[in-house]
Write a protein that holds these residues in place. Structure first.
Motif, mmCIF file in Angstrom:
data_model
loop_
_atom_site.group_PDB
_atom_site.id
_atom_site.type_symbol
_atom_site.label_atom_id
_atom_site.label_comp_id
_atom_site.label_asym_id
_atom_site.label_seq_id
_atom_site.Cartn_x
_atom_site.Cartn_y
_atom_site.Cartn_z
ATOM 1 N N SER A 411 1.146 -0.684 0.499
ATOM 2 C CA SER A 411 0.087 0.208 0.082
ATOM 3 C C SER A 411 0.305 1.452 -0.214
ATOM 4 N N ASP A 412 1.792 1.160 0.509
ATOM 5 C CA ASP A 412 3.335 2.264 0.720
ATOM 6 C C ASP A 412 3.425 3.351 -0.510
ATOM 7 N N ILE A 413 4.382 1.413 -0.708
ATOM 8 C CA ILE A 413 4.840 1.795 -2.415
ATOM 9 C C ILE A 413 3.541 1.954 -3.178
ATOM 10 N N LEU A 414 2.760 1.511 -2.987
ATOM 11 C CA LEU A 414 1.254 2.380 -3.935
ATOM 12 C C LEU A 414 1.385 3.440 -4.133
ATOM 13 N N LYS A 415 1.224 4.558 -3.020
ATOM 14 C CA LYS A 415 0.682 5.949 -2.640
ATOM 15 C C LYS A 415 1.507 6.730 -3.115
ATOM 16 N N LEU A 416 3.089 6.051 -2.757
ATOM 17 C CA LEU A 416 4.156 6.698 -3.600
ATOM 18 C C LEU A 416 4.464 6.646 -4.981
ATOM 19 N N CYS A 417 4.190 6.122 -5.802
ATOM 20 C CA CYS A 417 4.025 5.289 -7.733
ATOM 21 C C CYS A 417 2.611 6.950 -7.266
ATOM 22 N N VAL A 418 1.781 7.252 -6.543
ATOM 23 C CA VAL A 418 0.185 8.945 -7.308
ATOM 24 C C VAL A 418 1.260 9.514 -6.446
ATOM 25 N N ASP A 419 1.561 9.239 -5.053
ATOM 26 C CA ASP A 419 2.600 10.455 -5.419
ATOM 27 C C ASP A 419 3.364 11.593 -6.083
ATOM 28 N N ALA A 420 3.986 10.758 -6.642
ATOM 29 C CA ALA A 420 5.123 10.990 -7.868
ATOM 30 C C ALA A 420 4.466 11.532 -9.074
ATOM 31 N N GLY A 421 3.660 11.871 -9.100
ATOM 32 C CA GLY A 421 2.373 12.094 -10.055
ATOM 33 C C GLY A 421 1.582 10.598 -11.368
ATOM 34 N N GLY A 422 2.331 9.385 -10.623
ATOM 35 C CA GLY A 422 1.380 8.332 -11.716
ATOM 36 C C GLY A 422 0.291 7.816 -11.203
ATOM 37 N N CYS A 423 0.339 6.277 -10.943
ATOM 38 C CA CYS A 423 -0.777 5.929 -10.396
ATOM 39 C C CYS A 423 -0.877 4.412 -9.838
ATOM 40 N N LEU A 424 -2.395 3.547 -9.882
ATOM 41 C CA LEU A 424 -2.184 2.716 -8.428
ATOM 42 C C LEU A 424 -2.259 1.315 -9.884
ATOM 43 N N THR A 425 -2.131 1.000 -10.766
ATOM 44 C CA THR A 425 -2.469 0.138 -11.436
ATOM 45 C C THR A 425 -1.877 0.563 -12.960
ATOM 46 N N GLY A 426 -1.029 -0.279 -13.596
ATOM 47 C CA GLY A 426 -0.404 -0.254 -15.166
ATOM 48 C C GLY A 426 -1.044 -1.382 -15.661
ATOM 49 N N GLU A 427 -0.941 -2.222 -15.526
ATOM 50 C CA GLU A 427 -2.052 -3.847 -15.964
ATOM 51 C C GLU A 427 -2.033 -5.103 -15.236
ATOM 52 N N HIS A 428 -2.403 -4.698 -13.942
ATOM 53 C CA HIS A 428 -2.781 -5.597 -13.351
ATOM 54 C C HIS A 428 -3.703 -5.985 -12.990
ATOM 55 N N GLY A 429 -4.452 -4.655 -12.831
ATOM 56 C CA GLY A 429 -5.992 -4.295 -12.329
ATOM 57 C C GLY A 429 -6.182 -3.928 -11.120
ATOM 58 N N VAL A 430 -6.833 -3.621 -11.109
ATOM 59 C CA VAL A 430 -7.444 -3.149 -9.278
ATOM 60 C C VAL A 430 -7.642 -4.454 -8.434
ATOM 61 N N GLY A 431 -7.996 -4.885 -9.178
ATOM 62 C CA GLY A 431 -9.397 -6.386 -8.843
ATOM 63 C C GLY A 431 -10.136 -5.390 -7.190
ATOM 64 N N ILE A 432 -9.515 -6.850 -6.325
ATOM 65 C CA ILE A 432 -9.954 -6.569 -4.647
ATOM 66 C C ILE A 432 -8.681 -5.876 -4.199
ATOM 67 N N GLU A 433 -7.202 -5.812 -5.120
ATOM 68 C CA GLU A 433 -6.125 -5.572 -4.029
ATOM 69 C C GLU A 433 -5.803 -4.301 -3.216
ATOM 70 N N LYS A 434 -6.465 -2.986 -4.636
ATOM 71 C CA LYS A 434 -6.160 -2.157 -4.374
ATOM 72 C C LYS A 434 -7.167 -1.354 -4.483
ATOM 73 N N ARG A 435 -8.704 -1.584 -4.271
ATOM 74 C CA ARG A 435 -9.528 -1.197 -4.199
ATOM 75 C C ARG A 435 -9.283 -0.392 -3.817
ATOM 76 N N GLU A 436 -9.555 -0.962 -2.067
ATOM 77 C CA GLU A 436 -9.832 0.721 -1.011
ATOM 78 C C GLU A 436 -9.321 1.548 -1.057
ATOM 79 N N LEU A 437 -7.682 1.511 -1.999
ATOM 80 C CA LEU A 437 -6.784 2.704 -2.921
ATOM 81 C C LEU A 437 -7.249 3.488 -3.291
ATOM 82 N N MET A 438 -8.423 3.078 -4.140
ATOM 83 C CA MET A 438 -9.230 4.266 -5.439
ATOM 84 C C MET A 438 -9.307 5.775 -4.539
ATOM 85 N N ARG A 439 -9.585 5.527 -3.772
ATOM 86 C CA ARG A 439 -9.846 6.719 -2.844
ATOM 87 C C ARG A 439 -8.784 7.588 -2.474
#
Length: 485
Positions: A411-439
């Motif tokens: 979760s911390d790594i994905l938040k880092l990506c968003v903070d760097a101007g990126g996004c949560l997923t490139g090709e694996h999708g959100v699924g259940i894994e990143k669902r709550e990080l969408m906020r």
């Protein structure tokens, strides 16, 4: 930060036998799995930390059978989860206990190949690699090549908009897709896109690609096939630091070079892959790039020279250019075997964040710090050319506490990506894994607008329920749908 699975509908569970009988009448008992042992094969996907046997599984052989299944589930308000090969790393194909899994693996035919127009029409259950194999005799291929291409299906690739090592030059699934046949939840069959690059009307094809099975069930796809290049050659470049490798990547792209592939591996990944694949990787470097170029012999030599000149600015410790097919195969062997190689030494979570290339060196340094802060090893193996990171967080799945720590690290790594101007997923999708990080990435208004689009295709919220959007928002939408039913 363990993932919470949706509450099961007790009314559906109480009707289990009637639902199974209805499905059997719709498609025949030979297409139905309802025994406990059989259901276990469909309880999870590649996110194996979570699992739940479905209510039943149906294995259709045609679009008409998919129509019958979808219509039955819609009329009886039963959730439906489409499944290809179950290779999703985000839990995209994990069912709930009150859901029917519709497995498309029997729908695996090549329906048409048109070399003049450079297209192939296939069923959704065909594997990614099988498309290339079907046209290889004419020296054509299908470009997107996920690491799981031997197993993953085109339907799953469409659901997640999959990429692969060669997407830097050729694009991801959406760039290689022309038309879809899709069954909506009420059984209506729609065709999106066309037999040419720019279909008429709204771009519903682009909307459906990457929708994670929440709009409809794809049964057929028309994809672009491309002529094989005259030749290709990879090179391997090792550096004393991940920062130097990251800066080299940014410099290659900034120079206007578009290699067919540009892959990154850090020291933990290099060591694990070398032990597994015996690919002759350098073990005395901190990071390594695999750069592949293609074209005529003269074009290859020119590009190899330009990449070598750019790399020299960052003081590479190793620079090795393939001189034979055997050496090329060895260079790629370790990279393609990366997931299996890491899985031999530890359980792992594979992240999928995307960042701007200019932030690559900075983010890699922070990823290492995050892993160290959680006391976990992180191996970095990813598509460097388009900034699609795949940090692999190693942990012990039998230790529930360590699993929670690994998920928090991710979760911390994905938040880092968003903070760097990126996004949560490139090709694996959100699924259940990143669902709550969408906020973390989207505002409430942005999420609600996306959910209204989903509801336009699936008003009852029955398709792949519990994925992509925060669970509390889904429950609200589903309750409103039931109230108006």
């Amino acid at each position: 930060m363990s993932v919470i699975m949706p509450k099961e509908d007790l009314r559906t569970l109480s009707r289990r036998q009637a639902i199974i009988s209805g499905l059997s009448a719709a498609v025949g008992s030979g297409a139905l799995i309802s025994d406990e042992a059989g259901l276990r094969a469909f309880e999870t996907d590649a996110l194996t930390a979570y699992r739940q046997p479905p209510l039943a599984v149906v294995l259709p052989r045609s679009t008409s059978e998919v129509v019958s299944i979808a219509r039955f589930c819609s009329e009886n308000c039963v959730k439906l989860v489409a499944r290809g090969a179950g290779t999703s790393l985000s839990g995209g194909a994990i069912p709930t206990g009150d859901a029917i899994v519709i497995g498309l693996s029997r729908m695996n035919r090549v329906l048409d190949v048109n070399f003049l127009d450079r297209t192939a029409t296939v069923e959704a259950g065909i594997t990614n690699l099988a498309i290339s194999n079907a046209v290889a005799h004419a020296r054509f291929f299908y470009a997107p090549d996920p690491s799981s291409q031997l197993a993953c299906t085109i339907g799953g690739n469409i659901a997640m908009n999959s990429g692969g090592a060669h997407c830097l030059k050729y694009g991801v699934t959406t760039n290689n897709l022309l038309k879809l046949k899709m069954v909506l939840m009420d059984g209506e069959v729609v065709e999106l896109g066309g037999d040419f690059l720019d279909g008429q009307g709204y771009d519903f094809l682009g909307l459906a690609t990457g929708s994670e099975g929440q709009f409809g069930i794809v049964t057929e796809a028309t994809v672009r096939i491309l002529p094989q290049s005259e030749g290709a050659r990879p090179m391997l470049i090792g550096f004393d630091s991940a920062e130097a490798a990251g800066n080299c990547v940014a410099a290659i792209i900034a120079d206007g070079l578009i290699p067919v592939a540009l892959e990154f591996m850090d020291k933990p990944a290099i060591r694990v892959c070398e032990e597994f694949a015996k690919a002759d990787y350098p073990l005395d470097v901190e990071a390594m790039l695999i750069v592949e170029v293609e074209g005529s012999p003269a074009e290859i030599e020119d590009q190899i020279g330009r990449v070598g000149e750019i790399a020299s600015r960052f003081n590479p410790k190793t620079l090795r250019v393939s001189q034979s097919d055997a050496q090329s195969a060895a260079i790629w062997k370790g990279r393609k075997a990366a997931f299996g190689a890491v899985g031999r030494v530890a359980d792992y979570l594979c992240m999928d964040g995307v960042i701007p290339l200019g932030k690559l060196a900075e983010v890699l340094k922070e990823v290492e710090a995050i892993g160290n802060g959680h006391g976990l090893r992180v191996a970095n193996i990813f598509h460097a050319g388009d900034g699609n990171l795949h940090p692999m967080i190693m942990y012990n799945a039998n230790d529930e506490h360590e699993k929670v720590i690994a998920e928090q690290c991710g979760s911390d790594i994905l938040k880092l990506c968003v903070d760097a101007g990126g996004c949560l997923t490139g090709e694996h999708g959100v699924g259940i894994e990143k669902r709550e990080l969408m906020r973390y990435q989207y505002s409430e208004a942005e999420l609600l607008q996306q959910m209204r689009v989903k509801a336009a295709f699936d008003p009852q919220w029955l398709l792949n329920y519990g994925k992509v959007f925060p669970l509390d928002l889904q429950e609200r939408f589903a309750a409103e749908a039931r109230a108006h039913a």
